[in-house]
Design a protein around this motif. Structure first.
Motif, PDB file in Angstrom:
ATOM      1  N   GLY B 105       0.818  -1.213   0.000  1.00 10.15           N
ATOM      2  CA  GLY B 105       0.000   0.000   0.000  1.00 10.15           C
ATOM      3  C   GLY B 105       0.850   1.260   0.000  1.00 10.15           C
ATOM      4  O   GLY B 105       0.513   2.249  -0.651  1.00 10.15           O
ATOM      5  N   THR B 108       2.239   1.359  -3.757  1.00 12.07           N
ATOM      6  CA  THR B 108       1.250   1.507  -4.831  1.00 12.07           C
ATOM      7  C   THR B 108       0.299   2.677  -4.581  1.00 12.07           C
ATOM      8  O   THR B 108      -0.031   3.416  -5.497  1.00 12.07           O
ATOM      9  CB  THR B 108       0.426   0.209  -4.970  1.00 12.07           C
ATOM     10  OG1 THR B 108       1.319  -0.882  -5.118  1.00 12.07           O
ATOM     11  CG2 THR B 108      -0.490   0.274  -6.183  1.00 12.07           C
ATOM     12  N   VAL B 109      -0.125   2.820  -3.330  1.00  8.92           N
ATOM     13  CA  VAL B 109      -1.139   3.835  -3.037  1.00  8.92           C
ATOM     14  C   VAL B 109      -0.495   5.161  -2.637  1.00  8.92           C
ATOM     15  O   VAL B 109      -0.816   6.210  -3.163  1.00  8.92           O
ATOM     16  CB  VAL B 109      -2.095   3.341  -1.935  1.00  8.92           C
ATOM     17  CG1 VAL B 109      -3.113   4.416  -1.585  1.00  8.92           C
ATOM     18  CG2 VAL B 109      -2.798   2.067  -2.379  1.00  8.92           C
ATOM     19  N   LYS B 111       2.718   5.884  -2.919  1.00 12.89           N
ATOM     20  CA  LYS B 111       3.843   6.186  -3.825  1.00 12.89           C
ATOM     21  C   LYS B 111       5.133   6.533  -3.071  1.00 12.89           C
ATOM     22  O   LYS B 111       5.896   7.391  -3.500  1.00 12.89           O
ATOM     23  CB  LYS B 111       3.492   7.358  -4.763  1.00 12.89           C
ATOM     24  CG  LYS B 111       2.112   7.266  -5.403  1.00 12.89           C
ATOM     25  CD  LYS B 111       2.107   6.327  -6.588  1.00 12.89           C
ATOM     26  CE  LYS B 111       0.754   6.340  -7.284  1.00 12.89           C
ATOM     27  NZ  LYS B 111       0.486   5.086  -7.989  1.00 12.89           N
TER      28      LYS B 111
END
Lengths: 238, 244
Positions: B105, B108-109, B111
């Protein structure tokens, strides 16, 4: 009988050895320049088509779902050979002439796309709902969840049936001989037509197909082994 | 900090959550109890948008979602970024190692650069006592270990509130305590927590507030001493007598 006649006749044996050595190279060349590229290119394009078709069928609105379903239904419901003939011999009638190799690429890609889309769809649907929920719960969007969480797991499920399709495709490319692609089987036909040793020349072609398929099934095993690394194995039972 | 007003959720014609109001103050631990099918899990899942309520308002840390109007995907994702969820069956990502599960997370979320994410991940693994297992795959862990990793994964996103959906129900009895201990530590650090559980002893020890759910409504709520030892409502008494 056939073998008997060969081994008791030195002249005939020599003739066959000559044919074998002179036809093996052109056949192999046909395999390397047409059969393999045709397989690899169409499988790659087919997978891309299959992926988006699967997504359209799972997540699309009614319109996208309808298109995807219609496409799969038409391709699966008609013979591959008929599809190839429509593209190569049929379309020129309406002014659309496509040469043999591109025709084969189009025909096989559409065919692979339809069949593989069902495999990919099933693989995506086989991933438990809670995996989506876990991905959403850490703030992922749907496309992030698909890319990072669902596809890597679905790939593992899809590899065995996709390998099946791939190996089927290698052999199906022999149908391209009927739309004038000079792939391996067409060359075998040409060679056999000059020396009339149909059984012998076609057997060599069959052998080369088998070797190619054998090599790819070894590669399949290696890929599966890599993807299975995270799966629990207890006493050899999976 | 968390304000829930008039929350309502139906599946088809079945109304599972009926007009629920609840306030949760920062740093408090709320335990939700109730018979199965009472809607307590659905309620929890509404709090992070895994179920979209048909009506009502959820306000978490300044973000207000009014479900009587159409909420956008972005609002739902904002809601999820304020909440961490722990599932009954852990739901770790089986294709990723322990540390990869936790930093997924963050990368991907949020960054974050990988090095930074790993630093955060290792700190959290140390907190749940599994740093030595960071390169294991989930299939190589026990259920208790998996659930501790799942808690660390949720914590990595730095949520304002942690939601636990029967976190120990799938565990072998001897593994329950290691998970409860991690949750207890978390409560002591001041994390706001909403927990659906059947662990009454844990609830009594850790909860600031116990909420008794039945048939989609809150029958009664209050401090554990009151709910467990001096319940006012007949249904609460009946439920407690059945499980003791």
């Amino acid at each position: 009988m056939y073998l008997n006649s060969i081994f008791h006749n030195p002249e005939r044996l020599e003739r066959l050895i000559n044919i074998a050595s002179s036809s093996f190279v052109p056949l192999l060349e046909g395999a390397i320049t047409y059969t393999l590229p045709l397989t690899v290119i169409t499988f790659t394009i087919g997978l891309v088509i299959a992926f988006f078709t699967a997504l359209a069928r799972i997540f699309g609105n009614r319109f996208l779902r309808g298109i995807a379903q219609g496409y799969v239904s038409i391709i699966r419901g008609t013979p591959l050979l008929v599809q190839l003939f429509i593209i190569f011999y049929g379309l020129p009638t309406v002014g659309l002439t496509i040469s043999p190799f591109p025709s084969a690429i189009i025909g096989f890609s559409l065919n692979v796309g339809a069949y593989a889309s069902e495999i990919i769809r099933a693989a995506i649907l086989s991933i438990p709902k809670v995996q989506w929920e876990a991905a959403y719960s850490i703030g992922m969007t749907r496309s992030q969840a698909i890319r990072r969480i669902i596809l890597p797991q679905a790939t593992r499920v899809a590899i065995p049936p996709l390998s099946n399709s791939f190996i089927g495709l290698i052999k199906d490319t022999s149908l391209a001989s009927l739309i004038l692609v000079t792939e391996m089987f067409r060359r075998a036909q040409e060679i056999a037509a000059t020396n009339y040793e149909f059984l012998f020349v076609y057997s060599i072609a069959a052998f080369i197909y088998w070797v190619i398929c054998f090599i790819f099934s070894i590669i399949q095993g290696k890929i599966e082994g890599r993807l299975d690394r995270f799966v629990k194995t207890v006493g050899g039972v999976r | 900090m968390i304000k829930i007003r008039g929350l309502q959720k139906s599946f088809h014609d079945q109304e599972v959550i009926k007009n629920i109001d609840l306030d949760i103050s920062p740093g408090s631990v709320v335990v939700i109890i109730g018979p199965s099918g009472s809607g307590k899990s659905t309620f929890l899942r509404c709090l992070n948008g895994l179920e979209i309520p048909n009506n009502g308002i959820i306000e978490i840390d300044g973000l207000q979602l009014d479900f009587s109007k159409k909420v956008t995907q972005k609002q739902i994702i904002d809601l999820r970024r304020r909440t961490g969820m722990v599932f009954q069956n852990y739901a770790l990502f089986p294709h990723l190692t322990v540390i990869e599960n936790i930093i997924e997370g963050l990368i991907t979320v949020k960054k974050l650069p990988k090095i930074e994410a790993i630093k955060i991940g290792e700190k959290l693994l140390e907190k749940v006592g599994l740093l030595t297992h960071k390169d294991y795959y989930p299939s190589q862990l026990s259920g208790g270990q998996e659930q501790r990793v799942a808690i660390a994964r949720a914590l990595a996103m730095d949520p304002k509130v942690m939601l636990f959906d029967e976190p120990t129900s799938a565990l072998d009895p001897e593994l329950v305590n290691e998970v409860l201990k991690v949750m207890k530590d978390l409560a002591n650090e001041g994390m706001t927590m909403v927990i659906v559980t059947h662990e009454m002893k844990f609830a009594e020890e850790v909860a600031n507030e116990v909420v008794f759910f039945d048939e989609g409504v809150i029958i009664e709520h209050g401090p554990p001493s009151l709910i467990f030892h001096n319940p006012k409502k007949e249904r609460t008494k009946k439920f407690l007598s059945l499980i003791q």
